[in-house]
Design an enzyme around this catalytic site. Structure first.
Site, PDB file in Angstrom:
ATOM      1  N   GLY C 181       0.847  -1.198   0.000  1.00 38.82           N
ATOM      2  CA  GLY C 181       0.000   0.000   0.000  1.00 38.82           C
ATOM      3  C   GLY C 181       0.880   1.244   0.000  1.00 38.82           C
ATOM      4  N   HIS C 441       4.499  29.226 -18.298  1.00 39.51           N
ATOM      5  CA  HIS C 441       5.626  28.531 -18.902  1.00 39.51           C
ATOM      6  C   HIS C 441       6.906  29.030 -18.252  1.00 39.51           C
ATOM      7  CE1 HIS C 441       7.933  26.531 -22.046  1.00 39.51           C
ATOM      8  NE2 HIS C 441       8.690  27.598 -22.096  1.00 39.51           N
TER       9      HIS C 441
HETATM   10  C1  LIG Z   1      16.221  35.683 -20.413  1.00 32.64           C
HETATM   11  C2  LIG Z   1      14.759  35.524 -20.638  1.00 32.64           C
HETATM   12  C3  LIG Z   1      14.006  34.724 -19.802  1.00 32.64           C
HETATM   13  C4  LIG Z   1      12.652  34.565 -20.008  1.00 32.64           C
HETATM   14  N1  LIG Z   1      11.948  33.752 -19.172  1.00 32.64           N
HETATM   15  C5  LIG Z   1      10.619  33.586 -19.381  1.00 32.64           C
HETATM   16  C6  LIG Z   1       9.863  32.715 -18.554  1.00 32.64           C
HETATM   17  O1  LIG Z   1      10.370  32.077 -17.644  1.00 32.64           O
HETATM   18  N2  LIG Z   1       8.550  32.579 -18.801  1.00 32.64           N
HETATM   19  C7  LIG Z   1       7.941  33.251 -19.806  1.00 32.64           C
HETATM   20  O2  LIG Z   1       6.750  33.085 -19.974  1.00 32.64           O
HETATM   21  N3  LIG Z   1       8.633  34.076 -20.607  1.00 32.64           N
HETATM   22  C8  LIG Z   1       9.959  34.256 -20.423  1.00 32.64           C
HETATM   23  N4  LIG Z   1      10.664  35.075 -21.246  1.00 32.64           N
HETATM   24  C9  LIG Z   1       9.940  35.759 -22.324  1.00 32.64           C
HETATM   25  C10 LIG Z   1       9.706  34.815 -23.492  1.00 32.64           C
HETATM   26  O3  LIG Z   1      10.909  34.278 -23.938  1.00 32.64           O
HETATM   27  C11 LIG Z   1       8.996  35.557 -24.607  1.00 32.64           C
HETATM   28  O4  LIG Z   1       7.844  36.173 -24.096  1.00 32.64           O
HETATM   29  C12 LIG Z   1       8.582  34.611 -25.717  1.00 32.64           C
HETATM   30  O5  LIG Z   1       9.684  33.970 -26.270  1.00 32.64           O
HETATM   31  C13 LIG Z   1       7.808  35.363 -26.797  1.00 32.64           C
HETATM   32  O6  LIG Z   1       7.446  34.486 -27.788  1.00 32.64           O
HETATM   33  P1  LIG Z   1       7.230  34.972 -29.292  1.00 32.64           P
HETATM   34  O7  LIG Z   1       6.877  33.754 -30.036  1.00 32.64           O
HETATM   35  O8  LIG Z   1       6.295  36.101 -29.267  1.00 32.64           O
HETATM   36  O9  LIG Z   1       8.634  35.568 -29.734  1.00 32.64           O
HETATM   37  P2  LIG Z   1      10.076  34.948 -29.778  1.00 32.64           P
HETATM   38  O10 LIG Z   1      10.221  33.829 -28.837  1.00 32.64           O
HETATM   39  O11 LIG Z   1      10.992  36.106 -29.614  1.00 32.64           O
HETATM   40  O12 LIG Z   1      10.200  34.340 -31.216  1.00 32.64           O
HETATM   41  C14 LIG Z   1      10.208  35.139 -32.353  1.00 32.64           C
HETATM   42  C15 LIG Z   1      10.853  34.370 -33.466  1.00 32.64           C
HETATM   43  O13 LIG Z   1      10.643  35.048 -34.675  1.00 32.64           O
HETATM   44  C16 LIG Z   1      11.800  34.971 -35.474  1.00 32.64           C
HETATM   45  N5  LIG Z   1      11.777  36.085 -36.408  1.00 32.64           N
HETATM   46  C17 LIG Z   1      11.829  37.395 -36.117  1.00 32.64           C
HETATM   47  N6  LIG Z   1      11.733  38.113 -37.248  1.00 32.64           N
HETATM   48  C18 LIG Z   1      11.596  37.245 -38.262  1.00 32.64           C
HETATM   49  C19 LIG Z   1      11.441  37.391 -39.667  1.00 32.64           C
HETATM   50  N7  LIG Z   1      11.404  38.578 -40.218  1.00 32.64           N
HETATM   51  N8  LIG Z   1      11.318  36.288 -40.422  1.00 32.64           N
HETATM   52  C20 LIG Z   1      11.351  35.068 -39.850  1.00 32.64           C
HETATM   53  N9  LIG Z   1      11.499  34.871 -38.532  1.00 32.64           N
HETATM   54  C21 LIG Z   1      11.616  35.957 -37.746  1.00 32.64           C
HETATM   55  C22 LIG Z   1      12.916  35.060 -34.467  1.00 32.64           C
HETATM   56  O14 LIG Z   1      14.116  34.505 -34.991  1.00 32.64           O
HETATM   57  C23 LIG Z   1      12.347  34.238 -33.320  1.00 32.64           C
HETATM   58  O15 LIG Z   1      12.719  32.876 -33.427  1.00 32.64           O
HETATM   59  C24 LIG Z   1      12.031  35.237 -21.080  1.00 32.64           C
HETATM   60  C25 LIG Z   1      12.774  36.038 -21.931  1.00 32.64           C
HETATM   61  C26 LIG Z   1      14.125  36.179 -21.727  1.00 32.64           C
HETATM   62  C27 LIG Z   1      14.907  37.026 -22.650  1.00 32.64           C
END
Ligand SMILES: Cc1cc2nc3c(=O)[nH]c(=O)nc-3n(C[C@H](O)[C@H](O)[C@H](O)COP(=O)(O)OP(=O)(O)OC[C@H]3O[C@@H](n4cnc5c(N)ncnc54)[C@H](O)[C@@H]3O)c2cc1C
Ligand SMILES: Cc1cc2nc3c(=O)[nH]c(=O)nc-3n(C[C@H](O)[C@H](O)[C@H](O)COP(=O)(O)OP(=O)(O)OC[C@H]3O[C@@H](n4cnc5c(N)ncnc54)[C@H](O)[C@@H]3O)c2cc1C
EC number: 1.8.1.4
Lengths: 465, 67, 465
Positions: C181, C441
């Site tokens: 258990g 997340h």
């Molecule tokens: C150090 C750090 C820690 C973080 N920790 C957290 C956390 O614990 N929890 C949380 O919720 N959030 C966290 N964040 C925030 C989180 O990472 C962002 O809010 C999230 O990634 C946003 O998602 P997104 O898809 O909007 O943009 P992004 O993740 O920035 O993705 C955008 C993508 O678009 C691509 N891109 C841009 N322009 C173009 C183009 N013209 N053509 C093709 N591709 C393009 C980029 O290469 C990128 O891959 C953290 C951020 C940082 C910097």
């Protein structure tokens, strides 16, 4: 040709890849364009790498304190190269996972940089040349990049942004962190645990201003115990490369300048939307200095074009990007969904963790809401005691109906515990339902019930005053 | 609130006659004297939430629309 | 004389002390009689000591595996005396806490053994003699004690019960655990992590039969990896003191006898109500072989006498005892409350943790409920990956309305994560509300949303089949 709705997603972060998968689930013919790395900021230089490094730091601290729990070992040391390797492995595994999920959902992925040339066309620069793509719907998810303020000397070699801070090869001896937001505080937690002396300079009067002030004070005290010095109401005037160190001149609250020297200076004053080069004007997409304007269906002013995540410049969090992505994808595919941030949890991976959902006490006050507070200190919680942790659960309830307006947890597992209270807010629950729900013993979650009881001054495990 | 009368059934009343409403909606309804069985819910699966009760109190016309 | 309602609570465990505090909060003049230790089984020889020892074991395992995360140390060893000392300190602190809470609520505590002499009177044997107490209301909370089956040789010196297992001075080399258990499995987890070779003998066809079978199989696999051997459908026939070891003769599923030798044999086949000497018959309290008969108001057949917790022999868990205690106290004080176990979480502190609320798939099947299942493997969850853990979230929903009927989590923090789903059940939520709630997340809690999505085959982070 297929008569499926053709959806193009620009950007493969947690906003974009989730939108792409959701659109594909709903029957769309989906193309995702990503210029750098699938998983975006979050998986590559954001959420995941920070938390992987922080997990190692936590294990390091636990190992050093093992004797308290009967774990004997000698020579506890950090192998930072290994810590970085582990981070790399986790990131890689997750990025590959995203790749696999996109494939499983039959999303076509193009490596390249996209820009609008008109309302219904983008041009993608790939290694092989330029490709033109037309689609029925576009979802913009280009994210954000670290903001770089025009402070003299900011190009000194010791100045790094969050990406730089996550890729250091060695733990620096000293670090000046400019900006006490979530990222600044998490990196302070990380490196101070690994033995780095940290100074945080924050311009506002409090670090992490969106979090509950009372609990934030407890976080400050915990950081102070680790030797992290925090100066609020302090403004960085300049950086100067002084060889080994960078010298950071700061205007202190009393108006006098003070100079701080650090091996590194982290600039973490915020992030700005990454929309400068995607041809917003060519498509005629309305924006506010680069922040794309959207309604709660994630529609821009241009029919068929949606924007989500960091690039709309509202709440820059990965789960918000993903949630917006789901909403946009559903709307693009003819469904009807709206984005609502009322259940949005904010988490900070300090030790112990810090998480929040709904109204802070400050916000309740500012909005003139009639509220009542229930608090339970984790020093009175058996499970927390076993883990050697303390903290607090704080619930903000409406005064009249006792509905849960906000909840704030500083304590072990807080980022997961907040889920119960986010659901409570989603369901418009009052403290009665939280109290009526049986909470398992011995768990940290019991404290949520106790805090709800405390709203009516009838907690069991603390004296009610 | 009074039990289900011979009212047109709103979407929020399940087959068993139970009303799906959030706890907050229930509390407000009982205070305002709003009969939940006459309120159309706007939440998932027609669940009645706070704003539905408040709307029902102001303009009972919502009832007709939902029926 | 005071005209307050006079309430006497018999037994100071999590049932009794909570009932006493609650009755006092409601204006009762409360006396608590406890014969041995405040906090009862739970704080002294149950929940808290097991979890304190398990926490040390977890830290030990993490320290040994530290290299994977970049934590280098040499000679990781367990100082079991220190582990026990820590357990003792935590227990003592919590017991003192209970003492303080009772005092703060003006509950009078009598150290002594109580027995009814009539419907409205008890006699308490204390160090100073015998005291007679009359009261308006009585709440019986005398708990349970380990069951000792009449197996030949069970008095051999190597046979111990859970209390004995928690007080060992050294980690045994081998242990035969009779009864798979929750208690058996937790002690197996504890000592196997500390290097003891364990064999579990279970008479039924599965260990932890009340938990979800699919997840239980995963737990079995994890225990097997630690070298724990489990035999189900196997019956202990006799014990024999063979000097160093005890020899346990077991009738195996194939009908043949097999002998297992162990330094210790833990008897954990269940617990029985502790009501034999409290004068049930003198007060005329109905019971079923010692299990006090109560209705859902926790009333016995005798007006004014309530019974709660383990001594009613229903669900033997601390939080159930406390919940029943609150209900009994409120009813005794003239309020009106009923006990309902539908939100009761069951937790097992394996590694990772195992928690459950509501219907298992087996129960749903047996009850002929039309259900549908959503599952999400934690191998696809970033936070779990960072922690080096895996597991599963499994949601059982009604087929038609998708209301949440049950939830089962094997994974890190499972015992705290289950809170969200217990609240979901309390509020009769469907998967829609869980999905509409934003999950932070990167957390383990995200998997709860994914499992809810999986109910409709639209999970984002796994391929849906
Ligand atoms: C150090 C750090 C820690 C973080 N920790 C957290 C956390 O614990 N929890 C949380 O919720 N959030 C966290 N964040 C925030 C989180 O990472 C962002 O809010 C999230 O990634 C946003 O998602 P997104 O898809 O909007 O943009 P992004 O993740 O920035 O993705 C955008 C993508 O678009 C691509 N891109 C841009 N322009 C173009 C183009 N013209 N053509 C093709 N591709 C393009 C980029 O290469 C990128 O891959 C953290 C951020 C940082 C910097
Ligand atoms: C090893 C172990 C681990 C456990 N782990 C968990 C867990 O993780 N989570 C969980 O929920 N449950 C756990 N349990 C079960 C939990 O301990 C019990 O369900 C809980 O203690 C029951 O509370 P109670 O108040 O009914 O009885 P008890 O805690 O047994 O308290 C009864 C008290 O009454 C006193 N008493 C008895 N007779 C008299 C008398 N005549 N006069 C005066 N005083 C008297 C006893 O001395 C005792 O202090 C565990 C149990 C064991 C043995």
């Amino acid at each position: 040709m297929s008569d499926k709705t053709k959806v193009v997603v620009i950007g493969g972060g947690p906003g974009g890849y989730v939108a792409a998968i959701r659109a594909a689930q709903l029957g769309g013919e989906v193309t995702l364009v990503e210029k750098q790395y699938l998983g975006g900021t979050c998986l590559n230089v954001g959420c995941i790498p920070t938390k992987s490094l922080l997990h190692s730091a936590e294990l390091f601290e636990e190992a050093k304190e093992g004797a308290k729990y009967g774990i004997v070992s000698s020579d506890v040391k950090i192998d930072f190269a290994k810590v970085q390797e582990r981070k790399q492995a986790v990131t890689k595994q997750l990025v590959n996972g995203v790749k696999g999920l996109l494939a499983a959902n039959k999303v076509k992925v193009i490596s390249g940089e996209a820009a609008f040339t008109s309302k219904d066309t983008i041009e993608v620069k790939t290694e092989k040349g330029t490709e033109t793509i037309k689609a029925d719907k576009f979802i913009i998810a280009t994210g954000s990049i670290p903001a770089k303020p025009p402070i003299p000397g900011i190009d000194s070699k010791q100045c790094i942004d969050s990406t730089g801070a996550l890729e250091l090869k060695e733990v620096p001896k000293t670090m000046i962190i400019v900006g006490g937001g979530v990222i600044g505080v998490e990196i302070a937690t990380l490196y101070s645990t690994l033995g780095c002396k940290i100074v945080i300079i924050e311009m506002l009067n409090e670090i992490m201003p969106m979090m509950d002030g009372e609990l934030t004070k407890m976080v400050r005290a915990k950081l102070a115990k680790k030797g992290v010095e925090i100066f609020t109401g302090a403004k960085v005037m300049s950086f100067k490369d002084a060889g080994e160190n960078v010298e950071v001149t700061v205007e202190m609250p009393d108006g006098k300048n003070q100079v701080f020297a650090g091996e590194k200076a982290l600039i973490s004053i915020g992030r700005r939307t990454n929309t400068a080069t995607i041809g917003l004007e060519k498509a005629g997409i309305a924006n506010d200095r680069g922040r794309i304007t959207v309604n709660n269906k994630m529609e821009t002013n241009v029919p068929g074009i949606y924007a989500i995540g960091d690039c709309v410049g509202q709440i820059m969090l990965a789960h918000i990007a993903s949630t917006m992505g789901e909403v946009a994808a559903e709307n693009a595919m003819g469904h009807n969904n709206v984005f609502d941030s009322k259940t949005n949890p904010s988490c900070v991976y300090t030790k112990p963790e810090f998480a929040s959902v709904g109204l802070t006490e400050e916000a309740a006050k500012a909005q003139g809401v009639d509220y009542i507070v229930g608090k339970f200190p984790l020093a009175a919680n058996g499970r927390s005691m076993i883990m050697g942790e303390d903290g607090m659960v704080k619930i903000i309830a409406g005064k009249k109906y006792k509905e849960i307006l906000g909840a704030h947890i500083l304590g072990p597992r807080a980022t997961d515990l907040i889920g119960e209270l986010a659901l409570a807010i989603a369901l418009e629950a009052t403290i009665d339902e939280v109290i009526a729900t049986i909470h398992a013993h011995p768990t940290v979650a019991e404290s949520i019930k106790e805090a709800a009881l405390a709203v009516e001054k009838r907690a069991i495990h603390i004296p009610n005053r | 609130a009074p039990k289900a009368e011979a009212q047109p059934k709103a979407a929020s009343v399940t087959e068993g006659g139970r009303v799906k409403a959030s706890p907050l909606a229930k509390k407000i309804a009982s205070e305002l004297g709003v009969d939940l069985s006459t309120v159309a819910g706007s939440g998932p699966n027609g669940r009645i939430v706070q704003k539905d009760v408040l709307a029902a109190e102001v303009k009972p016309a919502v009832v007709e629309k939902a029926a």
